[in-house]
Design a protein around this motif. Structure first.
Motif: not given
Length: 437
Positions: A14-17, A150-154
């Motif tokens: 998620n951080m890389l994306i 944040l949105m990727l985590t969701i």
């Protein structure tokens, strides 16, 4: 624990994306940063044919300014006033009374002022930028990285229940709502003061920033699409894991069925041997036979449902099992064991030697004149069971279930094949051992 594992597994991807999405949506400001970093190198060398105006700057209380009585450089042509944007004022730290030489852009509407385009000279010298666009870029990058992450985590959040279409739609809706809320918290550079404000502190038409809206739109679209891909990949992985679990359960079921076929076969043969000793009234031999039979059945009960056992344990069982036959074939049956001790902890399917010893005794003639020897030895990491062939004059009926079960179990458990060589004089079985993990 599974939920925690999924969250940790998604953190780095998620951080890389999020970094990729942040770079994409800030690409235009990045070009602007490169452009502005080179401004000083070419502002004083405008292209041929470009008209330059020179005048004194007056800055309003709103941060923008005008060149009053600006004249074309080197002539007497005078413009009433030339508009200088607040961004240029802040970028080059311009003040009222400064003498500015600039190129211009025509007015965008009738009756409007022409606009200063490029600053060529500032008080007779090449202009130098004082507001660092890199700071604005860094703040924007870090903020949108947090928003994207944040949105990727969701979108990649997995509950203990299965990840399905309904949860994907709810997560997508949540991302849109969060994007709307975070829009008003977006930090933007105030070119008048040189500080950062949040969008909510603006008022009126300044509350709508189309560049920021475009960034959020691109980020939301990219993240929702990635969430869809993540959902499909997760469902595919769940199917693969479920198939693997079903495969393992199927293998275990088949293995249990094979072991269930071995146990009755061995049990009936043992009862036949014991009944023979009872009829002969060989009490001592019968008691010894019962002791060995007890040990072998205990081994079967304890290890029959296991997939693997050690070579050392299997050899100990083979010796005890061989003693059962020695009671019947005194001084006529021998089991010769020659095992490399370093392989004692290597593994093989449990009860592998029992059908080989049983079949060898069953199908061959054993007499005092022709004693029968079964050799169990290792060749490298292969276990070899071998005996000479001495077929009985009246062969006993054979279903072949013993060897068939052995081959099937070995293939199911170890994934390797055993080699059976039925020669004219010797019968040999070679079984590859498995190193213990």
């Amino acid at each position: 624990m599974k939920l925690l594992s999924n969250k940790r597994r998604n953190i780095i991807p998620n951080m890389l994306i999020a970094v990729v999405i942040t770079v994409v949506i800030n690409f235009s400001p990045l070009l602007s940063l490169i452009f502005n970093s080179n401004e000083a190198s070419y502002y004083h060398t405008p292209a041929a044919g470009i008209t330059e105006y020179e005048g004194v700057l007056t800055i309003s209380h709103d941060g923008y300014g005008y060149l009053t009585n600006a004249a074309v450089k080197g002539s007497d042509t005078v413009e009433d006033s030339i508009y200088v944007s607040g961004r240029l004022v802040r970028l080059f730290d311009l003040h009222s009374g400064d003498r500015i030489c600039c190129t211009t852009t025509p007015a965008t509407r009738e009756g409007g002022n022409i606009r200063a385009d490029e600053i060529v000279l500032h008080n007779g010298a090449a202009p130098e930028t004082v507001v660092n666009d890199a700071l604005d870029m860094a703040v924007q990058f870090l903020y949108f990285f947090f928003v994207a992450w944040l949105m990727l985590t969701i979108m990649t959040w997995q509950s203990t229940s299965s990840h399905n279409r309904s949860s994907y739609l709810w997560q997508g809706l949540m991302v849109v709502v969060i994007a709307l809320g975070l829009y008003f918290l977006t930090p933007v550079m105030n070119w008048r003061t040189g500080t950062f404000d949040i969008m909510l502190s603006r008022n009126g038409r300044h509350l709508v920033d189309w560049l920021v809206i475009l960034k959020y739109t691109v980020a939301v679209v990219a993240i929702v699409l990635y969430g869809r891909i993540y959902l499909l990949l997760t469902q595919k992985q769940d199917i693969l894991l479920e198939n693997e679990q079903l495969r393992n359960e199927n293998l275990q079921t088949r293995y249990n069925m094979l072991v269930g076929q071995i146990n009755p076969h061995f049990f009936f043969n043992s009862l036949n041997s014991l009944s023979m000793l009872v009829r002969e009234q060989s009490n001592e031999k019968a008691l010894e036979y019962i002791d060995q039979l007890s040990y072998t059945f205990r081994y079967i009960i304890q290890n029959g449902q296991n997939t693997l056992t050690t070579l050392g344990e299997e050899i100990a069982f083979a010796r005890a099992y061989g003693e059962l036959f020695k009671v019947r074939y005194a001084d006529k049956l021998f089991i010769d064991v020659d095992i490399d001790e370093s392989l004692a902890e290597w593994q093989l399917p449990a009860l592998s030697l029992q059908p080989l010893i049983g079949n060898a005794v069953k199908h061959n003639t054993i007499t005092k004149k022709k004693p029968f020897t079964i050799t169990i030895r290792t060749e490298g990491t292969t276990l070899v069971v071998e005996n000479r062939k001495a077929p009985k004059l009246e062969p006993e009926p054979s279903t072949g279930i013993g060897l068939k079960n052995l081959k099937s179990r070995w293939q199911l458990i170890t994934g390797q094949k055993i080699e059976i060589v039925d020669g004219e004089e010797m019968f040999t079985v070679r079984m590859p051992l498995t190193k213990a993990e």
